[in-house]
Every structure is written in C-alpha cells, then in structure tokens.
Write a protein that holds these residues in place. Structure first.
Motif, short mmCIF file in Angstrom:
data_model
loop_
_atom_site.label_atom_id
_atom_site.label_comp_id
_atom_site.label_asym_id
_atom_site.label_seq_id
_atom_site.Cartn_x
_atom_site.Cartn_y
_atom_site.Cartn_z
N ALA A 66 6.65 -90.13 20.47
CA ALA A 66 6.64 -88.86 19.75
C ALA A 66 5.27 -88.19 19.88
N ALA A 67 4.21 -88.96 19.74
CA ALA A 67 2.86 -88.42 19.86
C ALA A 67 2.64 -87.85 21.26
N THR A 68 3.10 -88.56 22.27
CA THR A 68 2.96 -88.09 23.65
C THR A 68 3.76 -86.82 23.87
N SER A 69 4.99 -86.80 23.36
CA SER A 69 5.82 -85.61 23.56
C SER A 69 5.22 -84.40 22.85
N LEU A 70 4.65 -84.60 21.67
CA LEU A 70 4.01 -83.50 20.96
C LEU A 70 2.87 -82.92 21.78
N ASP A 71 2.07 -83.79 22.37
CA ASP A 71 0.97 -83.33 23.22
C ASP A 71 1.50 -82.59 24.45
N ASN A 72 2.62 -83.03 24.97
CA ASN A 72 3.17 -82.44 26.20
C ASN A 72 3.80 -81.07 25.99
N TYR A 73 4.08 -80.67 24.76
CA TYR A 73 4.65 -79.34 24.53
C TYR A 73 3.70 -78.23 24.98
N GLY A 74 2.41 -78.46 24.90
CA GLY A 74 1.47 -77.43 25.31
C GLY A 74 1.21 -76.37 24.25
N ILE A 75 1.38 -76.73 23.01
CA ILE A 75 1.05 -75.80 21.92
C ILE A 75 -0.45 -75.53 21.98
N GLU A 76 -0.83 -74.29 21.84
CA GLU A 76 -2.26 -73.96 21.83
C GLU A 76 -2.86 -74.46 20.52
N LEU A 77 -3.80 -75.38 20.63
CA LEU A 77 -4.46 -75.93 19.45
C LEU A 77 -5.82 -75.26 19.32
N VAL A 78 -6.02 -74.61 18.19
CA VAL A 78 -7.18 -73.76 17.98
C VAL A 78 -8.23 -74.50 17.16
N SER A 79 -9.46 -74.49 17.65
CA SER A 79 -10.54 -75.22 16.99
C SER A 79 -10.92 -74.56 15.66
N PHE A 80 -11.57 -75.34 14.82
CA PHE A 80 -11.94 -74.91 13.47
C PHE A 80 -12.65 -73.56 13.47
N GLY A 81 -13.64 -73.40 14.33
CA GLY A 81 -14.44 -72.18 14.35
C GLY A 81 -13.70 -70.95 14.82
N SER A 82 -12.55 -71.13 15.43
CA SER A 82 -11.79 -70.00 15.99
C SER A 82 -10.52 -69.69 15.22
N VAL A 83 -10.26 -70.42 14.14
CA VAL A 83 -9.00 -70.25 13.42
C VAL A 83 -8.95 -68.95 12.64
N GLY A 84 -10.03 -68.55 12.01
CA GLY A 84 -10.03 -67.35 11.19
C GLY A 84 -10.64 -67.64 9.83
N PRO A 85 -10.36 -66.76 8.86
CA PRO A 85 -11.03 -66.82 7.54
C PRO A 85 -10.50 -67.91 6.61
N ILE A 86 -10.69 -69.17 7.01
CA ILE A 86 -10.15 -70.29 6.24
C ILE A 86 -10.70 -70.33 4.81
N ALA A 87 -12.01 -70.30 4.68
CA ALA A 87 -12.62 -70.43 3.35
C ALA A 87 -12.21 -69.29 2.43
N GLU A 88 -12.19 -68.09 2.96
CA GLU A 88 -11.80 -66.93 2.16
C GLU A 88 -10.37 -67.09 1.64
N ILE A 89 -9.47 -67.53 2.51
CA ILE A 89 -8.07 -67.67 2.11
C ILE A 89 -7.91 -68.83 1.13
N ALA A 90 -8.58 -69.94 1.39
CA ALA A 90 -8.50 -71.09 0.47
C ALA A 90 -8.97 -70.69 -0.92
#
Length: 139
Positions: A66-90
């Motif tokens: 399951a872990a391998t298949s999840l990785d193989n889907y190719g979902i764009e995984l966005v790093s913490f610094g590029s996600v957006g206004p996390i702290a503001e929303i939290a």
C-alpha cells in the motif's frame, strides 16, 4: 488542469471500503485518467500509511504494498514552506496545523480540498475557508 487537494481521510478510502469510498475512488480514477491533478502537503503519505497501519486491515507485506502504491500514484507532495498560510489558518479557524496544511494548500492553489473529516468541515463552516473544503461525498 485544475488542482485538487486530497487529504488523508480521502486517500485512506482508496484502500479501505469505508463510507464514501466510491467517491474517493472516483476522484482517484479521474486523476489517473488525467481529468485533474492531485496535490497534498508532504506529510500526507506518512499520515495515510500510519492510518492504514492502525486500521487493522494492513500489516506486513500488505502495508508495504500500500505504501509503495501510494508513492507510485505521483501525487504532488508540497513542502512545508510552499503550502501556504498554515499558521494564519490554524490560528483563525482554531484547527490543528496538520488540518490547516490542507486548507492552506487549497487556498494557495485556488483549489478544493476534499476530506471525509467531519470535524474539519465543522470547524471551517462559517469561516472564510468554508468554500475551500468539501466533503468527499460531494465529489
């Protein structure tokens, strides 16, 4: 092509036939057919594999597959610094930083975040992020 933010509660439904798994799998299949792109905060695969591990349905080799298949889907995984206004929303919505990461990414991408997390939907209800998050049953 439009981005869709996919959260852990939706991704887990690709693997476990829980309520609304049909809609979650349709979202996945539409992605695989090129109808839209999927993205998520980089922590999503960790959360998803952890949820599968503790679900009672996956262990050993099956969890590895399951872990391998999840990785193989190719979902764009966005790093913490590029996600957006996390702290503001939290802070504004008073939700966990983990949940805020999905909302922030949807805000940043002008996208919809699909979730099966009723608590998150309740928390954003009535906030300025209300239209950013949708229940997977509406897909």
């Amino acid at each position: 092509m439009a981005d869709i933010v996919v959260d852990t509660s939706t991704v887990v439904k690709w693997y476990i036939p829980e309520q609304h798994h049909e809609q979650a799998r349709t979202l996945r299949d539409d992605f695989l057919d090129g109808k839209h792109d999927l993205c998520a905060p980089a922590l999503m695969p960790f959360e998803a594999v952890n949820a599968l591990n503790y679900s009672g349905h996956y262990d050993g080799e099956r969890l590895h597959e399951a872990a391998t298949s999840l990785d193989n889907y190719g979902i764009e995984l966005v790093s913490f610094g590029s996600v957006g206004p996390i702290a503001e929303i939290a802070n504004t919505v008073d939700i966990t930083v983990y949940d805020a990461a999905y909302v922030a990414l949807a805000v940043d991408r002008d996208a919809t975040a699909y979730t099966a997390d009723g608590n998150l939907l309740q928390d954003v209800d009535g906030s300025k992020y209300d239209d950013t998050v949708a229940h997977i049953q509406t897909y």
